[in-house]
Design a protein around this motif. Structure first.
Motif, PDB file in Angstrom:
ATOM      1  N   LEU A  91      28.924 -59.615   1.154  1.00  0.00           N
ATOM      2  CA  LEU A  91      28.607 -58.289   0.631  1.00  0.00           C
ATOM      3  C   LEU A  91      29.649 -57.306   1.151  1.00  0.00           C
ATOM      4  CD1 LEU A  91      24.720 -57.881   0.995  1.00  0.00           C
ATOM      5  CD2 LEU A  91      26.048 -58.346  -1.072  1.00  0.00           C
ATOM      6  N   TYR A  92      30.225 -56.505   0.244  1.00  0.00           N
ATOM      7  CA  TYR A  92      31.230 -55.506   0.620  1.00  0.00           C
ATOM      8  C   TYR A  92      30.668 -54.105   0.398  1.00  0.00           C
ATOM      9  CZ  TYR A  92      34.527 -59.409   0.473  1.00  0.00           C
ATOM     10  OH  TYR A  92      35.174 -60.601   0.696  1.00  0.00           O
ATOM     11  N   PHE A  93      30.876 -53.241   1.392  1.00  0.00           N
ATOM     12  CA  PHE A  93      30.394 -51.862   1.339  1.00  0.00           C
ATOM     13  C   PHE A  93      31.576 -50.916   1.503  1.00  0.00           C
ATOM     14  CE2 PHE A  93      27.105 -54.600   2.885  1.00  0.00           C
ATOM     15  CZ  PHE A  93      25.896 -54.072   2.460  1.00  0.00           C
ATOM     16  N   ARG A  94      31.562 -49.832   0.768  1.00  0.00           N
ATOM     17  CA  ARG A  94      32.511 -48.738   0.951  1.00  0.00           C
ATOM     18  C   ARG A  94      31.734 -47.434   0.900  1.00  0.00           C
ATOM     19  NH1 ARG A  94      35.925 -47.626  -3.027  1.00  0.00           N
ATOM     20  NH2 ARG A  94      34.683 -48.683  -4.634  1.00  0.00           N
ATOM     21  N   GLY A  95      32.239 -46.383   1.549  1.00  0.00           N
ATOM     22  CA  GLY A  95      31.505 -45.135   1.469  1.00  0.00           C
ATOM     23  C   GLY A  95      32.117 -44.008   2.260  1.00  0.00           C
ATOM     24  N   LEU A  96      31.554 -42.841   2.054  1.00  0.00           N
ATOM     25  CA  LEU A  96      31.921 -41.629   2.774  1.00  0.00           C
ATOM     26  C   LEU A  96      30.711 -41.146   3.558  1.00  0.00           C
ATOM     27  CD1 LEU A  96      33.837 -39.714  -0.054  1.00  0.00           C
ATOM     28  CD2 LEU A  96      34.785 -41.259   1.672  1.00  0.00           C
ATOM     29  N   GLY A  97      30.974 -40.428   4.654  1.00  0.00           N
ATOM     30  CA  GLY A  97      29.869 -39.920   5.445  1.00  0.00           C
ATOM     31  C   GLY A  97      30.346 -39.130   6.632  1.00  0.00           C
ATOM     32  N   SER A  98      29.527 -39.078   7.652  1.00  0.00           N
ATOM     33  CA  SER A  98      29.856 -38.309   8.847  1.00  0.00           C
ATOM     34  C   SER A  98      29.118 -38.903  10.042  1.00  0.00           C
ATOM     35  CB  SER A  98      29.477 -36.835   8.663  1.00  0.00           C
ATOM     36  OG  SER A  98      28.070 -36.707   8.481  1.00  0.00           O
ATOM     37  N   SER A  99      29.440 -38.375  11.211  1.00  0.00           N
ATOM     38  CA  SER A  99      28.778 -38.816  12.437  1.00  0.00           C
ATOM     39  C   SER A  99      28.691 -37.641  13.391  1.00  0.00           C
ATOM     40  CB  SER A  99      29.566 -39.964  13.087  1.00  0.00           C
ATOM     41  OG  SER A  99      30.729 -39.477  13.734  1.00  0.00           O
ATOM     42  N   ASN A 100      28.098 -37.880  14.564  1.00  0.00           N
ATOM     43  CA  ASN A 100      28.046 -36.815  15.559  1.00  0.00           C
ATOM     44  C   ASN A 100      29.343 -36.709  16.355  1.00  0.00           C
ATOM     45  OD1 ASN A 100      27.482 -39.314  16.800  1.00  0.00           O
ATOM     46  ND2 ASN A 100      26.456 -38.314  18.506  1.00  0.00           N
ATOM     47  N   THR A 101      30.358 -37.537  16.007  1.00  0.00           N
ATOM     48  CA  THR A 101      31.667 -37.405  16.646  1.00  0.00           C
ATOM     49  C   THR A 101      32.756 -36.960  15.681  1.00  0.00           C
ATOM     50  OG1 THR A 101      32.136 -39.762  16.295  1.00  0.00           O
ATOM     51  CG2 THR A 101      31.133 -39.138  18.401  1.00  0.00           C
ATOM     52  N   PHE A 102      32.526 -37.069  14.381  1.00  0.00           N
ATOM     53  CA  PHE A 102      33.472 -36.530  13.403  1.00  0.00           C
ATOM     54  C   PHE A 102      32.686 -36.052  12.183  1.00  0.00           C
ATOM     55  CE2 PHE A 102      33.564 -41.207  13.039  1.00  0.00           C
ATOM     56  CZ  PHE A 102      33.084 -41.383  11.753  1.00  0.00           C
ATOM     57  N   LEU A 103      33.205 -35.012  11.538  1.00  0.00           N
ATOM     58  CA  LEU A 103      32.478 -34.355  10.455  1.00  0.00           C
ATOM     59  C   LEU A 103      32.594 -35.106   9.141  1.00  0.00           C
ATOM     60  CD1 LEU A 103      30.779 -31.941   9.598  1.00  0.00           C
ATOM     61  CD2 LEU A 103      32.901 -30.669   9.173  1.00  0.00           C
ATOM     62  N   HIS A 104      33.809 -35.522   8.781  1.00  0.00           N
ATOM     63  CA  HIS A 104      34.036 -36.230   7.520  1.00  0.00           C
ATOM     64  C   HIS A 104      34.722 -37.557   7.822  1.00  0.00           C
ATOM     65  CE1 HIS A 104      32.906 -32.692   5.221  1.00  0.00           C
ATOM     66  NE2 HIS A 104      33.780 -31.979   5.909  1.00  0.00           N
ATOM     67  N   GLY A 105      34.151 -38.639   7.328  1.00  0.00           N
ATOM     68  CA  GLY A 105      34.739 -39.942   7.581  1.00  0.00           C
ATOM     69  C   GLY A 105      34.501 -40.885   6.420  1.00  0.00           C
ATOM     70  N   ASP A 106      35.153 -42.030   6.467  1.00  0.00           N
ATOM     71  CA  ASP A 106      34.893 -43.073   5.491  1.00  0.00           C
ATOM     72  C   ASP A 106      34.766 -44.409   6.215  1.00  0.00           C
ATOM     73  OD1 ASP A 106      37.520 -44.123   5.868  1.00  0.00           O
ATOM     74  OD2 ASP A 106      38.281 -42.645   4.455  1.00  0.00           O
ATOM     75  N   PHE A 107      34.207 -45.392   5.526  1.00  0.00           N
ATOM     76  CA  PHE A 107      34.010 -46.679   6.183  1.00  0.00           C
ATOM     77  C   PHE A 107      34.081 -47.807   5.173  1.00  0.00           C
ATOM     78  CE2 PHE A 107      30.073 -47.464   4.262  1.00  0.00           C
ATOM     79  CZ  PHE A 107      29.406 -48.533   4.822  1.00  0.00           C
ATOM     80  N   GLN A 108      34.337 -48.991   5.694  1.00  0.00           N
ATOM     81  CA  GLN A 108      34.274 -50.237   4.936  1.00  0.00           C
ATOM     82  C   GLN A 108      33.507 -51.248   5.786  1.00  0.00           C
ATOM     83  OE1 GLN A 108      37.979 -51.454   2.740  1.00  0.00           O
ATOM     84  NE2 GLN A 108      38.926 -49.853   3.963  1.00  0.00           N
ATOM     85  N   MET A 109      32.745 -52.088   5.117  1.00  0.00           N
ATOM     86  CA  MET A 109      31.921 -53.047   5.847  1.00  0.00           C
ATOM     87  C   MET A 109      31.764 -54.314   5.009  1.00  0.00           C
ATOM     88  SD  MET A 109      28.128 -52.435   7.529  1.00  0.00           S
ATOM     89  CE  MET A 109      27.191 -52.430   5.993  1.00  0.00           C
ATOM     90  N   ALA A 110      31.721 -55.448   5.678  1.00  0.00           N
ATOM     91  CA  ALA A 110      31.503 -56.734   5.021  1.00  0.00           C
ATOM     92  C   ALA A 110      30.460 -57.516   5.805  1.00  0.00           C
ATOM     93  CB  ALA A 110      32.801 -57.531   4.924  1.00  0.00           C
ATOM     94  N   ILE A 111      29.523 -58.122   5.091  1.00  0.00           N
ATOM     95  CA  ILE A 111      28.489 -58.973   5.694  1.00  0.00           C
ATOM     96  C   ILE A 111      28.584 -60.349   5.065  1.00  0.00           C
ATOM     97  CG2 ILE A 111      26.032 -59.319   6.076  1.00  0.00           C
ATOM     98  CD1 ILE A 111      25.650 -56.314   5.875  1.00  0.00           C
ATOM     99  N   VAL A 112      28.738 -61.365   5.902  1.00  0.00           N
ATOM    100  CA  VAL A 112      28.938 -62.735   5.437  1.00  0.00           C
ATOM    101  C   VAL A 112      27.631 -63.526   5.543  1.00  0.00           C
ATOM    102  CG1 VAL A 112      30.169 -64.893   5.873  1.00  0.00           C
ATOM    103  CG2 VAL A 112      31.368 -62.704   6.084  1.00  0.00           C
ATOM    104  N   PHE A 113      27.332 -64.284   4.476  1.00  0.00           N
ATOM    105  CA  PHE A 113      26.192 -65.194   4.457  1.00  0.00           C
ATOM    106  C   PHE A 113      26.699 -66.612   4.728  1.00  0.00           C
ATOM    107  CE2 PHE A 113      24.671 -61.530   2.389  1.00  0.00           C
ATOM    108  CZ  PHE A 113      23.281 -61.565   2.302  1.00  0.00           C
ATOM    109  N   PRO A 114      26.384 -67.207   5.878  1.00  0.00           N
ATOM    110  CA  PRO A 114      26.837 -68.574   6.163  1.00  0.00           C
ATOM    111  C   PRO A 114      26.150 -69.586   5.243  1.00  0.00           C
ATOM    112  CG  PRO A 114      26.188 -67.419   8.175  1.00  0.00           C
ATOM    113  CD  PRO A 114      25.709 -66.596   7.025  1.00  0.00           C
TER     114      PRO A 114
END
Length: 228
Positions: A91-114
């Protein structure tokens, strides 16, 4: 011709002379007010797993508040085949968002099913501050929980994260991390929330010394703040 008043430099001078609080100090103040020493149940950092010479055991209330980390991203989700013979799909994820350490950020994430149904899920999440001045990049290896939780379509809804010793930058250059990842799906998108503790050495932010630079070469620190 219409009348126009001359520009005044007084407001500019007053603003320059007015004490200001730097962005890192504001972030730290927000963290302290939002997470006042309240520990996350069952969550601790293992000092033995950190490469920082400054980390110790028994964090103070202020340190717990400084380490508290929360980030939220939202964006599209896609699925692909396994890239190796022991993997079923990813599963591949992409997105925009924020955190309590930065105001505007982006991320990518992958989850593998064995392919082994008894093996835990695993993956990686990488996030970065869109303000390149902070040079903030953090990566978290992901691991499935026991028992693993899924939605009605068989997609994982919770994992745990730790620190990646190979991917980091800026304020996250030396970090020790621990926490949970919660995923809420909606059609072809997902909201991903990270909640945990992230210890940083506090000496690698390019913005820390921004208040020491002034016109004319004079050093005029605005505050005696501690590293964030």
């Amino acid at each position: 011709m219409e009348r126009r008043d001359l520009l005044s430099v007084i407001p500019i001078i007053e603003q320059a002379q007015r004490p200001t609080v730097s962005t890192p100090a504001l972030i730290q103040a927000a963290a302290l007010s939002e997470f006042p020493s309240r520990p996350i149940p069952g969550l601790t950092l293992n000092a033995a797993n950190s490469s920082s010479p400054l980390i110790g055991t028994g964090p103070t209330r202020r340190e717990l508040a400084r380490e508290r980390f929360r980030a939220s991203f939202e964006g599209p989700v896609s699925v692909g085949p396994g890239r190796f013979s022991d993997q079923v799909k990813t599963l591949y994820f992409r997105g925009l968002g924020s955190s309590n350490t930065f105001l505007h950020g982006d991320f990518q994430m992958a989850i593998v099913f064995p392919k082994d149904p008894t093996a835990p899920l695993f993956g990686e999440a990488v996030m970065q501050d869109k303000n390149t001045n902070s040079q903030a990049i953090a990566a978290f290896p992901l691991k499935g929980v026991t028992p693993q939780t899924y939605d009605r379509l068989g997609r994982p809804t919770q994992l745990t994260f730790s620190q990646d010793p190979n991917i980091y930058s800026g304020i996250f250059f030396v970090n020790t991390s621990s926490g949970t990842v919660n995923i809420h799906y909606s059609k072809g998108s997902a909201k991903v929330v990270f909640n945990g503790l992230v210890y940083t050495i506090g000496l690698t932010s390019p913005l820390t010394n921004s208040d020491l630079y002034s016109r004319g070469g004079r050093i005029t620190p605005r505050s005696g703040r501690a590293p964030t």
